[in-house]
Design a protein around this motif. Structure first.
Motif, PDB file in Angstrom:
ATOM      1  N   SER A 226       0.512  -1.422   0.416  1.00 36.31           N
ATOM      2  CA  SER A 226       0.130  -0.165   0.040  1.00 36.31           C
ATOM      3  C   SER A 226       1.362   1.328  -0.214  1.00 36.31           C
ATOM      4  CB  SER A 226      -0.532  -0.539   1.279  1.00 36.31           C
ATOM      5  OG  SER A 226      -1.789  -1.073   1.234  1.00 36.31           O
ATOM      6  N   ILE A 227       1.129   1.597  -1.174  1.00 36.36           N
ATOM      7  CA  ILE A 227       2.269   2.533  -1.473  1.00 36.36           C
ATOM      8  C   ILE A 227       1.932   3.923  -2.750  1.00 36.36           C
ATOM      9  CG2 ILE A 227       4.142   1.809  -0.379  1.00 36.36           C
ATOM     10  CD1 ILE A 227       4.781   0.738  -3.546  1.00 36.36           C
ATOM     11  N   THR A 228       2.072   5.221  -2.581  1.00 37.92           N
ATOM     12  CA  THR A 228       2.164   5.686  -3.476  1.00 37.92           C
ATOM     13  C   THR A 228       2.954   6.408  -3.748  1.00 37.92           C
ATOM     14  OG1 THR A 228      -0.379   6.054  -2.551  1.00 37.92           O
ATOM     15  CG2 THR A 228       0.591   7.876  -4.502  1.00 37.92           C
ATOM     16  N   ALA A 229       3.706   6.142  -5.236  1.00 36.45           N
ATOM     17  CA  ALA A 229       4.408   6.575  -5.637  1.00 36.45           C
ATOM     18  C   ALA A 229       5.205   7.808  -6.857  1.00 36.45           C
ATOM     19  CB  ALA A 229       6.165   5.962  -6.201  1.00 36.45           C
ATOM     20  N   ARG A 230       5.651   8.659  -7.584  1.00 33.64           N
ATOM     21  CA  ARG A 230       6.491   9.572  -8.239  1.00 33.64           C
ATOM     22  C   ARG A 230       6.991   8.522  -8.964  1.00 33.64           C
ATOM     23  NH1 ARG A 230       4.377  13.889 -10.833  1.00 33.64           N
ATOM     24  NH2 ARG A 230       5.394  13.592 -13.050  1.00 33.64           N
ATOM     25  N   GLY A 231       7.931   8.045  -8.376  1.00 35.72           N
ATOM     26  CA  GLY A 231       8.999   8.019  -9.109  1.00 35.72           C
ATOM     27  C   GLY A 231      10.488   7.606  -8.371  1.00 35.72           C
ATOM     28  N   ALA A 232      11.446   6.870  -9.480  1.00 41.65           N
ATOM     29  CA  ALA A 232      11.719   5.816  -8.767  1.00 41.65           C
ATOM     30  C   ALA A 232      13.847   6.183  -9.055  1.00 41.65           C
ATOM     31  CB  ALA A 232      11.928   4.850  -9.131  1.00 41.65           C
ATOM     32  N   LEU A 233      14.676   5.195  -8.008  1.00 38.99           N
ATOM     33  CA  LEU A 233      15.948   5.541  -7.980  1.00 38.99           C
ATOM     34  C   LEU A 233      16.629   4.735  -8.748  1.00 38.99           C
ATOM     35  CD1 LEU A 233      18.576   7.994  -8.652  1.00 38.99           C
ATOM     36  CD2 LEU A 233      18.520   7.956  -5.640  1.00 38.99           C
ATOM     37  N   ILE A 234      17.076   4.374  -9.777  1.00 40.61           N
ATOM     38  CA  ILE A 234      18.523   2.557  -9.397  1.00 40.61           C
ATOM     39  C   ILE A 234      19.383   3.137  -8.583  1.00 40.61           C
ATOM     40  CG2 ILE A 234      19.006   1.195 -10.714  1.00 40.61           C
ATOM     41  CD1 ILE A 234      17.257   1.384 -12.774  1.00 40.61           C
ATOM     42  N   PHE A 235      20.239   2.967  -8.174  1.00 38.45           N
ATOM     43  CA  PHE A 235      21.157   3.379  -7.655  1.00 38.45           C
ATOM     44  C   PHE A 235      22.320   2.045  -6.979  1.00 38.45           C
ATOM     45  CE2 PHE A 235      18.192   2.360  -3.966  1.00 38.45           C
ATOM     46  CZ  PHE A 235      19.613   1.693  -2.600  1.00 38.45           C
ATOM     47  N   ASN A 236      23.491   1.894  -7.201  1.00 39.10           N
ATOM     48  CA  ASN A 236      24.354   0.246  -6.680  1.00 39.10           C
ATOM     49  C   ASN A 236      24.759   0.565  -5.241  1.00 39.10           C
ATOM     50  OD1 ASN A 236      26.642  -0.853  -6.575  1.00 39.10           O
ATOM     51  ND2 ASN A 236      27.393   0.206  -7.493  1.00 39.10           N
ATOM     52  N   ASP A 237      23.848  -0.381  -4.524  1.00 42.11           N
ATOM     53  CA  ASP A 237      24.050  -0.617  -3.175  1.00 42.11           C
ATOM     54  C   ASP A 237      24.970  -0.944  -2.694  1.00 42.11           C
ATOM     55  OD1 ASP A 237      22.519  -0.434  -0.622  1.00 42.11           O
ATOM     56  OD2 ASP A 237      22.146  -2.473  -0.902  1.00 42.11           O
TER      57      ASP A 237
END
Length: 143
Positions: free
Chosen positions: A91-102
């Motif tokens: 149950s979430i609302t998102a507008r965007g994302a980030l891909i990153f090197n963990d």
């Protein structure tokens, strides 16, 4: 605040410095984190941040790890891709994302993604569907 779809400028330099390894076996661990419309993400983003990251059922900080597809070429373009990612029973609302090197020091960013509008799941699956892995559409391509 705004989110734009962009390959992060710092990522371009870090490729030349061998910070990121996209090889499927033995490579870096890449995550996708989700953000609200209040986030500011784009070409100038240098690393994962908790600022305006989404929260809710089925989602944890730093998002989830991505399954890589080994890099390849098509014509004069090098590309790589990821398998679709699902946050189950969320149950979430998102507008965007980030891909990153963990797995790299400081969680350096790769690219930011703008969904174009808020996307919501309510006790259901929130799925990130990546485009076709080809020279014109792959999520990461170097021409």
């Amino acid at each position: 605040m705004a989110i734009s779809t962009a390959m992060c400028t710092s990522f371009k330099q870090e490729i030349l410095e061998a910070v990121h390894n996209f090889k499927n076996s033995g490579g870096s661990t890449f995550n996708l984190a989700l953000y609200t419309s209040s986030a500011s993400l784009g070409a100038s983003t240098t690393a994962y941040t908790t600022s305006n990251e989404v929260s809710g059922t089925g989602y944890t900080a730093k998002g989830a790890s991505l399954t890589r597809v080994d890099p390849s070429t098509s014509g004069t373009t090098a590309l790589t891709d990821f398998s679709d990612l699902t946050f189950s029973s969320s149950s979430i609302t998102a507008r965007g994302a980030l891909i990153f090197n963990d797995s790299a020091s400081g969680d350096p960013s790769v690219c930011s993604l703008d969904f174009g509008a808020d996307k919501t799941s309510s006790s259901g699956d929130f799925t990130i569907q990546f485009p076709a892995a080809d020279a014109s559409n792959a999520i990461i391509r170097i021409a």
